[in-house]
Scaffold this active site. Structure first.
Site, PDB file in Angstrom:
ATOM      1  N   HIS A  90       0.941  36.698  -9.937  1.00  9.94           N
ATOM      2  CA  HIS A  90       0.659  36.635  -8.500  1.00  9.94           C
ATOM      3  C   HIS A  90      -0.733  37.166  -8.190  1.00  9.94           C
ATOM      4  O   HIS A  90      -1.193  38.115  -8.828  1.00  9.94           O
ATOM      5  CB  HIS A  90       1.671  37.479  -7.714  1.00  9.94           C
ATOM      6  CG  HIS A  90       3.079  37.021  -7.866  1.00  9.94           C
ATOM      7  ND1 HIS A  90       3.853  37.389  -8.938  1.00  9.94           N
ATOM      8  CD2 HIS A  90       3.854  36.227  -7.087  1.00  9.94           C
ATOM      9  CE1 HIS A  90       5.050  36.829  -8.814  1.00  9.94           C
ATOM     10  NE2 HIS A  90       5.077  36.123  -7.707  1.00  9.94           N
ATOM     11  N   TYR A  92      -1.408  38.932  -5.711  1.00  9.14           N
ATOM     12  CA  TYR A  92      -1.312  40.312  -5.205  1.00  9.14           C
ATOM     13  C   TYR A  92      -1.258  41.356  -6.310  1.00  9.14           C
ATOM     14  O   TYR A  92      -1.419  42.540  -6.056  1.00  9.14           O
ATOM     15  CB  TYR A  92      -0.122  40.482  -4.245  1.00  9.14           C
ATOM     16  CG  TYR A  92       1.254  40.308  -4.853  1.00  9.14           C
ATOM     17  CD1 TYR A  92       1.801  41.257  -5.704  1.00  9.14           C
ATOM     18  CD2 TYR A  92       2.019  39.189  -4.546  1.00  9.14           C
ATOM     19  CE1 TYR A  92       3.056  41.101  -6.243  1.00  9.14           C
ATOM     20  CE2 TYR A  92       3.276  39.015  -5.070  1.00  9.14           C
ATOM     21  CZ  TYR A  92       3.796  39.977  -5.931  1.00  9.14           C
ATOM     22  OH  TYR A  92       5.037  39.803  -6.462  1.00  9.14           O
ATOM     23  N   GLU A  93      -1.038  40.912  -7.558  1.00  5.28           N
ATOM     24  CA  GLU A  93      -1.096  41.852  -8.678  1.00  5.28           C
ATOM     25  C   GLU A  93      -2.542  42.126  -9.078  1.00  5.28           C
ATOM     26  O   GLU A  93      -2.787  42.886 -10.018  1.00  5.28           O
ATOM     27  CB  GLU A  93      -0.346  41.285  -9.887  1.00  5.28           C
ATOM     28  CG  GLU A  93       1.135  41.098  -9.667  1.00  5.28           C
ATOM     29  CD  GLU A  93       1.779  40.373 -10.847  1.00  5.28           C
ATOM     30  OE1 GLU A  93       2.120  41.050 -11.825  1.00  5.28           O
ATOM     31  OE2 GLU A  93       1.924  39.148 -10.782  1.00  5.28           O
TER      32      GLU A  93
END
Ligand code: HPA
Length: 278
Positions: A90, A92-93
């Site tokens: 992802h 967001y990681e």
């Protein structure tokens, strides 16, 4: 002669991964399956499986999310050669666009022509109850990333929609004949990792979004760009923030994933069976 541009380090990872995988298996997958939160264990349905642990692929990015194991499972499903990507990456990681889209680009390099991307999503349309399966027929990119991958100009194309509506309708009809109902809708991609506020969900609903989630759009765009035909299927795991007033949690997402598992397996078998054959 102009010099070739230097290889981007993450593209070198792609070359190295192809080489390492070819030591493990000669199988050329036709269909790639990228499985979202709580759905990873569908890989257990693959027969004659060769499992490649992505930690054995030098430089391959690591997934840090609960319910996302980093494995590539090569084998057969309904006589169709497949690769199942477990361990979605992802944005967001902290992963770059190149990293997030590496699995689909890798699948293409290994021979895949079709990809099914599944995800868990919050339902914005009030009649999309947890357990609803929604085909992504369009999307809204709320992350507004416009990276260039492998020199492509895909993001500048007039028609950016990666979703293969003809393929989707054919699969939906087959499923309806088996008594499996699916819905269609617009998926809005947020960066995450937090779920949304009720005010954001009200806004997204007004913009025309039917479901919201934190994945799939970058992979779909990159897959289409690489020449793959693309299906996106959201499992509505919860009503999005403020829709019912009930509090949201990751456990509910995983629990709904478990509940729809057998239906999703049927969906995947229909898709694979349809692509099987010479
Ligand atoms: N919001 C964002 N992503 C999600 C949700 C949600 O409500 N449910 C599952 N993934």
């Amino acid at each position: 002669m102009p010099e070739a541009p230097p290889l981007h380090p993450e593209d070198r990872v792609l070359d190295d991964a192809v080489r390492a995988i070819r030591f493990a298996t000669e199988l050329e997958p036709r269909l790639a399956l990228v499985l979202g939160s709580g759905l990873s264990d569908l890989a257990e349905s693959v027969s004659g499986a060769t499992v490649v642990d992505t930690t054995d692929l030098p430089g391959y990015p690591r997934s840090t999310v609960e319910g996302h194991r980093g494995r590539l499972v090569f084998g057969w499903l309904e006589a169709c050669p497949v690769v199942v990507v477990q361990g979605r990456l992802h944005a967001y990681e902290g992963h770059s666009e190149r990293a997030v889209t590496l699995p689909v680009r890798l699948a293409r390099r290994l021979g895949a022509t079709h990809v099914l991307l599944t995800n868990a999503a919050g339902g914005i349309r009030p009649d999309f109850e947890p357990g609803t399966l929604m085909w992504i027929t369009d999307h809204i990119d709320w992350v507004h990333r416009r990276p260039v991958i492998e020199g492509s100009t895909v993001w500048a194309r007039p028609d950016r929609s990666p979703w293969d509506l003809a393929w989707q309708r054919r699969v939906a009809e087959r499923l309806a004949a088996l008594g499996i109902t699916t819905q269609e809708g617009t998926y809005l991609w947020t960066l995450g990792p937090s779920f949304e506020t009720p005010a954001e969900i009200r806004l997204f609903g007004r913009l025309g979004a039917d479901a919201v989630g934190m994945s799939t759009v970058p992979e779909a765009v990159a897959a289409r760009e690489a020449g793959l035909r693309v299906l996106g299927l959201s499992t509505i795991t919860n009503a999005a923030a403020g829709i019912t007033g009930a509090p949201l949690n990751h456990e509910e997402v995983l629990e709904t994933g478990r509940r729809v598992r057998s239906r999703l397996e049927q969906v995947i078998r229909v898709i694979a069976g349809d692509l099987a054959g010479p």
